[in-house]
Design an enzyme around this catalytic site. Structure first.
Site, PDB file in Angstrom:
ATOM      1  N   ASN A 104      21.462  13.523  27.924  1.00  0.00           N
ATOM      2  CA  ASN A 104      21.291  12.195  28.532  1.00  0.00           C
ATOM      3  C   ASN A 104      21.300  12.312  30.055  1.00  0.00           C
ATOM      4  OD1 ASN A 104      21.372   9.252  28.715  1.00  0.00           O
ATOM      5  ND2 ASN A 104      23.535   9.456  29.291  1.00  0.00           N
ATOM      6  N   GLU A 163      17.222  12.135  40.296  1.00  0.00           N
ATOM      7  CA  GLU A 163      17.191  12.137  38.828  1.00  0.00           C
ATOM      8  C   GLU A 163      15.988  12.915  38.309  1.00  0.00           C
ATOM      9  OE1 GLU A 163      19.296   8.367  36.886  1.00  0.00           O
ATOM     10  OE2 GLU A 163      17.296   7.949  37.633  1.00  0.00           O
ATOM     11  N   HIS A 169      22.226  10.233  33.449  1.00  0.00           N
ATOM     12  CA  HIS A 169      22.991   9.052  33.866  1.00  0.00           C
ATOM     13  C   HIS A 169      23.072   9.006  35.395  1.00  0.00           C
ATOM     14  CE1 HIS A 169      25.572   5.660  33.585  1.00  0.00           C
ATOM     15  NE2 HIS A 169      26.527   6.267  34.269  1.00  0.00           N
ATOM     16  N   LEU A 174      24.332   5.947  20.681  1.00  0.00           N
ATOM     17  CA  LEU A 174      24.053   6.659  19.435  1.00  0.00           C
ATOM     18  C   LEU A 174      25.364   7.140  18.818  1.00  0.00           C
ATOM     19  CD1 LEU A 174      20.989   8.684  20.736  1.00  0.00           C
ATOM     20  CD2 LEU A 174      20.910   6.842  19.034  1.00  0.00           C
TER      21      LEU A 174
HETATM   22  C1  GAR Z   1      17.680   5.873  35.076  1.00  0.00           C
HETATM   23  O1  GAR Z   1      18.265   5.565  36.317  1.00  0.00           O
HETATM   24  C2  GAR Z   1      18.699   6.484  34.134  1.00  0.00           C
HETATM   25  O2  GAR Z   1      19.603   7.317  34.779  1.00  0.00           O
HETATM   26  C3  GAR Z   1      19.390   5.255  33.606  1.00  0.00           C
HETATM   27  O3  GAR Z   1      18.315   4.363  33.355  1.00  0.00           O
HETATM   28  C4  GAR Z   1      17.308   4.583  34.347  1.00  0.00           C
HETATM   29  C5  GAR Z   1      15.967   4.686  33.663  1.00  0.00           C
HETATM   30  O4  GAR Z   1      14.923   4.710  34.603  1.00  0.00           O
HETATM   31  N1  GAR Z   1      20.172   5.543  32.442  1.00  0.00           N
HETATM   32  C6  GAR Z   1      21.384   5.023  32.221  1.00  0.00           C
HETATM   33  O5  GAR Z   1      21.887   4.185  32.943  1.00  0.00           O
HETATM   34  C7  GAR Z   1      22.071   5.520  30.963  1.00  0.00           C
HETATM   35  N2  GAR Z   1      23.388   5.011  30.895  1.00  0.00           N
HETATM   36  P1  GAR Z   1      13.426   5.018  34.156  1.00  0.00           P
HETATM   37  O6  GAR Z   1      13.155   4.115  32.946  1.00  0.00           O
HETATM   38  O7  GAR Z   1      12.574   4.681  35.319  1.00  0.00           O
HETATM   39  O8  GAR Z   1      13.342   6.470  33.771  1.00  0.00           O
END
Ligand code: GAR
Length: 205
Positions: free
Chosen positions: A114, A185, A116, A100
């Site tokens: 966000n 997470e 990560h 973004l």
């Molecule tokens: C998660 O691991 C999140 O941290 C990552 O995408 C995945 C989404 O999982 N995000 C990134 O890599 C951002 N750069 P989900 O769709 O099962 O929530």
């Protein structure tokens, strides 16, 4: 009592983190409600999760903009307009895979966070979990982690709200490490949302 925080959650895929938010809102563990789920991918399973929870969804792809010769700034501006109409207190990028620009971020100062799957400064961008696992196997790192941070126009960089270390073990498979990462997470994302909402309330009171 404070009104529930209005969340817009942005996703691009499976949406397990979105589910953690929806569950926490429903069970009262998070004093918030998801007022909109946005996806830039039509096949994102998270859209089904949102529909099941009765939350409005917005599929907003970049491709039509590209086809009309419009740039990402136009996309970001229109996306911000759509989202603003839902009056969000906080916008949560939970697996949102589109960078973004300021055209979007400047509309919601201090209100975009966000998640990560890496520690600050480590493995920005895609596939962070796999890249961390491979780095561990090469003996370059001994642990990894995840963080919730405020979004800046740079990728996966910005003031950190919450972070957690996720250990790696010699007997780990990528799948096991991934499962442990997602567990962490789901926990820190709720904490990050809580903290960001508290800060917004403090600033605006
Ligand atoms: C998660 O691991 C999140 O941290 C990552 O995408 C995945 C989404 O999982 N995000 C990134 O890599 C951002 N750069 P989900 O769709 O099962 O929530």
């Amino acid at each position: 009592m404070e009104p529930r925080g209005r969340l817009v959650v942005m996703i691009s895929g499976f949406g397990s983190n979105l589910q953690a938010i929806l569950d926490a809102c429903r069970e009262g563990r998070l004093w918030a409600e998801v007022v909109l789920v946005v996806s830039n991918r039509k096949d994102a399973y998270g859209l089904i999760r949102a529909a099941r929870a009765g939350v409005p969804t917005l599929y907003f792809p970049l491709r039509p903009y590209r086809e009309r010769g419009l740039d990402r700034i136009a996309y970001d501006r229109d996306l911000a307009d759509q989202i603003a109409s839902y009056r969000p207190d906080l916008i949560v990028l939970a697996g949102w895979m589109h960078i973004l620009s300021s055209a979007f971020l400047d509309r919601f100062p201090g209100r975009v966070i966000n998640l990560h799957p890496a520690l600050p400064g480590m493995f920005p961008g895609r596939d962070a979990i796999r890249r961390a696992f491979e780095a561990y196997r090469r003996g370059e790192i001994s642990c990894s982690g995840c963080m919730v941070h405020y979004v800046t126009p740079e990728v996966d960089v910005g003031p950190v709200l919450v972070q957690a270390v996720v250990p790696l073990y010699p007997e780990d498979t990528l799948e096991r490490f991934e499962a442990r990462m997602h567990e962490a997470e789901h926990r820190i994302l709720l904490e990050g949302i809580q903290r960001a909402l508290e800060r917004i309330r403090t600033v605006s009171s």
